[in-house]
Design a protein around this motif. Structure first.
Motif, PDB file in Angstrom:
ATOM      1  N   SER A  90       0.834  -1.204   0.000  1.00 52.22           N
ATOM      2  CA  SER A  90       0.000   0.000   0.000  1.00 52.22           C
ATOM      3  C   SER A  90       0.868   1.254   0.000  1.00 52.22           C
ATOM      4  CB  SER A  90      -0.912  -0.008   1.242  1.00 52.22           C
ATOM      5  OG  SER A  90      -1.761  -1.127   1.221  1.00 52.22           O
ATOM      6  N   ILE A  91       1.819   1.282   0.910  1.00 54.76           N
ATOM      7  CA  ILE A  91       2.702   2.463   0.966  1.00 54.76           C
ATOM      8  C   ILE A  91       3.526   2.575  -0.313  1.00 54.76           C
ATOM      9  CG2 ILE A  91       4.606   3.535   2.217  1.00 54.76           C
ATOM     10  CD1 ILE A  91       3.513   2.219   4.754  1.00 54.76           C
ATOM     11  N   ALA A  92       3.995   1.430  -0.825  1.00 57.33           N
ATOM     12  CA  ALA A  92       4.785   1.455  -2.065  1.00 57.33           C
ATOM     13  C   ALA A  92       3.957   1.976  -3.226  1.00 57.33           C
ATOM     14  CB  ALA A  92       5.317   0.062  -2.366  1.00 57.33           C
ATOM     15  N   ALA A  93       2.646   1.640  -3.250  1.00 56.59           N
ATOM     16  CA  ALA A  93       1.793   2.119  -4.333  1.00 56.59           C
ATOM     17  C   ALA A  93       1.670   3.635  -4.292  1.00 56.59           C
ATOM     18  CB  ALA A  93       0.411   1.466  -4.232  1.00 56.59           C
ATOM     19  N   PHE A  94       1.424   4.180  -3.079  1.00 55.03           N
ATOM     20  CA  PHE A  94       1.333   5.638  -2.961  1.00 55.03           C
ATOM     21  C   PHE A  94       2.657   6.300  -3.339  1.00 55.03           C
ATOM     22  CE2 PHE A  94      -2.193   4.603   0.062  1.00 55.03           C
ATOM     23  CZ  PHE A  94      -3.203   5.244  -0.640  1.00 55.03           C
ATOM     24  N   LEU A  95       3.744   5.720  -2.870  1.00 54.12           N
ATOM     25  CA  LEU A  95       5.057   6.270  -3.225  1.00 54.12           C
ATOM     26  C   LEU A  95       5.303   6.202  -4.729  1.00 54.12           C
ATOM     27  CD1 LEU A  95       7.477   5.029  -0.419  1.00 54.12           C
ATOM     28  CD2 LEU A  95       6.951   7.383  -1.020  1.00 54.12           C
ATOM     29  N   ALA A  96       4.857   5.110  -5.352  1.00 60.06           N
ATOM     30  CA  ALA A  96       5.052   4.979  -6.797  1.00 60.06           C
ATOM     31  C   ALA A  96       4.277   6.059  -7.549  1.00 60.06           C
ATOM     32  CB  ALA A  96       4.605   3.589  -7.256  1.00 60.06           C
ATOM     33  N   ILE A  97       3.043   6.351  -7.064  1.00 59.63           N
ATOM     34  CA  ILE A  97       2.242   7.389  -7.728  1.00 59.63           C
ATOM     35  C   ILE A  97       2.939   8.753  -7.604  1.00 59.63           C
ATOM     36  CG2 ILE A  97       0.063   8.642  -7.640  1.00 59.63           C
ATOM     37  CD1 ILE A  97      -1.239   5.993  -6.709  1.00 59.63           C
ATOM     38  N   ALA A 110       7.859   9.273   5.663  1.00 57.03           N
ATOM     39  CA  ALA A 110       7.745   9.313   7.126  1.00 57.03           C
ATOM     40  C   ALA A 110       6.632   8.380   7.600  1.00 57.03           C
ATOM     41  CB  ALA A 110       7.464  10.757   7.573  1.00 57.03           C
ATOM     42  N   LEU A 111       5.504   8.388   6.854  1.00 61.42           N
ATOM     43  CA  LEU A 111       4.414   7.481   7.197  1.00 61.42           C
ATOM     44  C   LEU A 111       4.864   6.023   7.108  1.00 61.42           C
ATOM     45  CD1 LEU A 111       1.423   7.028   7.877  1.00 61.42           C
ATOM     46  CD2 LEU A 111       0.935   7.125   5.411  1.00 61.42           C
ATOM     47  N   ASN A 112       5.649   5.746   6.060  1.00 62.24           N
ATOM     48  CA  ASN A 112       6.168   4.399   5.892  1.00 62.24           C
ATOM     49  C   ASN A 112       7.046   4.000   7.091  1.00 62.24           C
ATOM     50  OD1 ASN A 112       6.846   1.942   4.446  1.00 62.24           O
ATOM     51  ND2 ASN A 112       8.851   2.878   4.129  1.00 62.24           N
ATOM     52  N   VAL A 113       7.853   4.966   7.555  1.00 64.53           N
ATOM     53  CA  VAL A 113       8.718   4.681   8.707  1.00 64.53           C
ATOM     54  C   VAL A 113       7.878   4.379   9.941  1.00 64.53           C
ATOM     55  CG1 VAL A 113      10.412   5.687  10.289  1.00 64.53           C
ATOM     56  CG2 VAL A 113      10.663   6.005   7.817  1.00 64.53           C
ATOM     57  N   VAL A 114       6.839   5.206  10.145  1.00 66.26           N
ATOM     58  CA  VAL A 114       6.000   5.009  11.328  1.00 66.26           C
ATOM     59  C   VAL A 114       5.289   3.660  11.280  1.00 66.26           C
ATOM     60  CG1 VAL A 114       3.968   5.873  12.563  1.00 66.26           C
ATOM     61  CG2 VAL A 114       5.709   7.475  11.713  1.00 66.26           C
ATOM     62  N   VAL A 115       4.687   3.359  10.105  1.00 71.52           N
ATOM     63  CA  VAL A 115       3.945   2.103   9.974  1.00 71.52           C
ATOM     64  C   VAL A 115       4.873   0.911  10.112  1.00 71.52           C
ATOM     65  CG1 VAL A 115       2.586   0.703   8.382  1.00 71.52           C
ATOM     66  CG2 VAL A 115       2.104   3.139   8.611  1.00 71.52           C
ATOM     67  N   MET A 116       5.992   0.963   9.413  1.00 68.62           N
ATOM     68  CA  MET A 116       6.922  -0.165   9.456  1.00 68.62           C
ATOM     69  C   MET A 116       7.507  -0.339  10.856  1.00 68.62           C
ATOM     70  SD  MET A 116       6.790  -1.533   6.530  1.00 68.62           S
ATOM     71  CE  MET A 116       8.180  -2.627   6.597  1.00 68.62           C
ATOM     72  N   ARG A 117       7.734   0.786  11.549  1.00 64.88           N
ATOM     73  CA  ARG A 117       8.322   0.681  12.891  1.00 64.88           C
ATOM     74  C   ARG A 117       7.328   0.064  13.879  1.00 64.88           C
ATOM     75  NH1 ARG A 117       8.962   3.539  17.648  1.00 64.88           N
ATOM     76  NH2 ARG A 117      11.066   3.453  18.543  1.00 64.88           N
TER      77      ARG A 117
END
Length: 564
Positions: free
Chosen positions: A38-45, A226-233
C-alpha cells in the motif's frame, strides 16, 4: 466471464479498503505485504509525478542553458569579430603611412595574423547559428571572406609594390561599403542574440513553476516516507526486533526463552512460530553439538591455518605477477629444461604468442610459433641446445638479435637461484634508428659547415674561448684551427680588435641574436686591417654547458683575412 472477473476484482478491492480503514483506526487487520504494498503504491504514484516534473524541469533547464550559453557566446563572438575588424583596419592604416616596404612589413605581418584570427572567429560562430539567423550568417560569412581576401591583396601590394599601391587599393568606396555592410550584419546578429537571451529568460520563469511543483511532490514523498517509517516501525520493525532478540537468545543457547507474537495471524506470526520450531530443534541438537565441539574446533583450526597459508601463497603469486607485468621489457623465466616458468604480457606481445602458450610450455613451442609467424628463421633445435648450454654453465650474457620483421631485440640473460634462467628482452629498434639518424645528421652537418663559403666561428659564451672554426674562417683569419681553438680574442688579436670583439659579445648577450649584418674594421695580425661583415647568434643560455656564440663572417676587403 469478463463481468465475473470484474465483479471479483471489485469485491477484492472493497474488502481491502475495509481492512485499510480498520487498520487506520488501530486494528491490526493488514498483513505485512499489504502494508508494504500500500505504501509502495502511494510512493510509486508520487514518484511518477515527481519523475514527470523532473524531466520537464530538466528539459526547461537544458533549453535555458543552451539558449543562454549560445546567445552569450555568440554575442562575445560578435564583439570579438568587431574588434578584429577594427584591428585589421588599424594595421591597414599602418601600411598606408609606412615610408617603404620594409617599414610596412611589421604592419603587414600583424594584418595577416589578424586576418587568420578573424577567419577563426567567424568559423567558431557557426556552431551557434540557428534557423532564424542561418541566412543572415551565410551572407555575413561571405562578406567576412571578401574582407579578408581584400586585405590579403592589400598586404601583397604593400609588400611587393609599395605602401602607396596598398593605399590606392584599400582607401576606396568599395572597401568602405563592405565595412558598412559588415557593421550592419553585426548589428542584426546582435539583435537576434538579444532575442535569444530574452527567450532564455522566459524559460527561466517557466522553470520556477516547475521547481515549485517539484518541491510540493518532494514534500508529499517525504510525508509518505515518514508514514512508511512510522507504519513499518510500529507494525513490522518493532515485532521483528522482538523476534530478533529471541533469535539472539537462542543463538546464545538460551533454549528456554519465550518467542513473542505467536498469536499474530500475519507474516510476523508465522515467522514467530518458525522461530519457536527452530528453538525446539536447537534444544534437541544441543547435546549432539556439545559432543562434536572438540572435533569441530580442531577442524576449524586446521581450516584456518590452511586458509592463511593459501592467502599468503596467492598474495605472493599476485605480487610476482604484478611486478613482471609492470615491466616495460619482455620477461621470460625458464627452468633447467628450458620449460616456461613465467612470462609477462610484454614478452607475449613482443612475439605475438597465443594464449595456448602458458607456464609449463617449452621454449621449443615458442620458437615453433615464431617460425610459423615469420619471426624466426634459424635452426630451432640448435637454438634450444645453445640455451640449455648457457643454463648449464650459469654464465650471464647479453646480445642483440634482428627479427625478420626488422625489429632489433636486446636480450639480457641471467641464472636464477635454485636453477633455471631469466631472460629480459627489450625492443631497441627505435633507439638504433635514432642512433643511425643522429650519425647521418652529424656527418651531414660537418660536411655543410666545412664547405660553406662564409666563415663560421663558435665560441664558448662562459669563458669566451674559441671552440670551432671552419675552413673558410681559417682562410679569412690566416691561422690554422689548431692555433685558434681554446684561445680568447685577446690571445690572438690586438687590443683594439679584442676590445671590439668583447663589445660585440656583450651586445649579443643582451640581444640574443644579431642577424642583421654589422660592418666593422678589425686589425688582423696576419692580414692587416680588414673590413668585415658579420652576423651573430647565441645558442643556449647562462648557466648551461651548451651556451655558445656562433659568428658568420664575410671579408669585405680585397683580400681574405679577418675573424671575430
Amino acid at each position: 466471464m469478463a463481468a465475473a472477473a470484474l465483479e471479483s476484482g471489485f469485491d477484492a478491492g472493497t474488502k481491502f479498503l475495509k481492512k485499510l480503514v480498520r487498520f487506520i483506526r488501530g486494528a491490526d487487520t493488514l498483513s505485512v505485504a499489504e502494508k508494504v504494498y500500500s505504501i509502495a503504491a502511494f510512493l510509486a504514484i508520487v514518484t511518477t509525478f515527481l519523475l514527470v516534473m523532473s524531466v520537464q524541469s530538466v528539459r526547461l533547464q537544458t533549453t535555458y542553458r543552451h539558449l543562454h550559453a549560445s546567445s552569450a557566446e555568440a554575442a562575445i563572438g560578435v564583439g570579438r569579430i568587431n574588434a578584429l575588424i577594427y584591428a585589421v583596419v588599424m594595421e591597414s592604416r599602418g601600411i598606408y603611412m609606412s615610408a617603404d616596404r620594409n617599414a610596412a612589413k611589421q604592419f603587414a605581418d600583424g594584418l595577416v595574423r589578424r586576418n587568420r584570427e578573424l577567419a577563426e572567429a567567424a568559423k567558431s560562430m557557426e556552431k551557434h547559428v540557428g534557423t532564424n539567423d542561418a541566412e543572415l550568417f551565410a551572407t555575413f560569412r561571405q562578406r567576412i571572406m571578401q574582407f579578408i581576401d581584400f586585405r590579403q591583396e592589400l598586404v601583397r601590394r604593400g609588400l611587393e609594390i609599395s605602401p602607396a599601391a596598398a593605399r590606392e587599393w584599400g582607401d576606396n568606396d568599395a572597401n568602405r561599403s563592405l565595412r558598412n555592410k559588415l557593421n550592419g550584419d553585426l548589428e542584426a546578429l546582435e539583435r537576434i542574440y538579444r532575442e535569444r537571451a530574452s527567450e532564455a529568460d522566459a524559460l527561466a520563469n517557466e522553470n520556477r513553476y516547475a521547481a515549485a511543483y517539484l518541491f510540493a511532490l518532494g514534500l508529499a514523498a517525504l510525508i509518505l516516507a515518514a508514514l512508511n517509517v512510522v507504519v513499518m516501525r510500529n507494525s513490522v520493525v518493532g515485532a521483528l526486533a522482538d523476534i530478533t532478540q529471541a533469535t539472539d537468545r537462542i543463538a546464545q543457547v538460551d533454549v528456554k526463552s519465550e518467542v513473542p507474537h505467536l498469536r499474530r495471524h500475519d507474516e510476523i506470526g508465522r515467522l514467530a512460530r518458525a522461530v519457536q520450531n527452530f528453538r525446539d530443534a536447537v534444544a534437541r541438537i544441543f547435546q549432539l553439538e556439545e559432543l562434536e565441539l572438540g572435533t569441530a574446533q580442531a577442524r576449524d583450526a586446521a581450516m584456518t591455518e590452511r586458509d592463511k597459508f593459501n592467502d599468503k601463497y596467492q598474495a605472493k603469486k599476485w605480487q610476482l605477477s604484478a611486478a613482471i607485468n609492470s615491466m616495460p621489457q619482455g620477461l621470460i623465466m625458464l627452468d633447467g629444461k628450458a620449460n616456461v616458468v613465467a612470462m609477462n604480457a610484454n614478452y607475449r606481445k613482443m612475439y605475438g604468442l597465443p594464449e595456448t602458450i602458458q607456464g609449463g610450455s617449452s621454449l621449443q613451442e615458442i620458437l615453433d610459433h615464431r617460425v610459423k609467424s615469420g619471426l624466426f628463421s634459424g635452426d630451432v633445435a640448435k637454438y634450444v641446445a645453445a640455451v640449455l648450454d648457457r643454463i648449464a654453465k650459469r654464465q650471464p650474457t647479453a646480445y642483440e638479435i634482428a627479427l625478420n620483421d626488422g625489429r632489433v631485440i636486446k636480450i639480457y640473460e641471467r641464472p636464477m637461484d635454485g636453477g633455471g634462467w631469466v631472460s629480459v628482452q627489450e625492443d631497441i629498434t627505435e633507439q638504433r634508428q635514432r642512433e643511425r639518424m643522429h650519425e647521418r645528421m652529424e656527418r651531414l652537418l660537418a660536411i655543410v659547415v666545412e664547405n660553406v663559403a662564409e666563415g663560421i666561428i663558435a665560441k664558448d659564451a662562459r669563458n669566451l674561448r674559441y671552440l670551432f672554426i671552419n675552413k673558410a674562417a681559417e682562410k679569412q683569419i690566416g691561422m690554422s684551427r689548431a692555433e685558434i681553438v681554446g684561445k680568447t680574442a685577446r690571445e690572438l688579436f690586438s687590443k683594439e680588435t679584442a676590445d671590439l670583439i668583447e663589445k660585440r659579445d656583450q651586445q649579443l648577450l643582451a640581444q640574443q641574436q644579431q642577424l642583421e649584418p654589422m660592418i666593422d674594421t678589425v686589425n688582423n695580425p696576419i692580414r692587416g686591417r680588414r673590413k668585415v661583415s658579420w652576423r651573430r647568434l647565441q645558442i643556449g643560455g647562462a648557466g648551461e654547458d651548451s651556451h655558445i656564440f656562433v659568428t658568420m663572417v664575410e671579408d669585405l676587403g680585397t683580400e681574405m683575412g679577418a675573424a671575430a
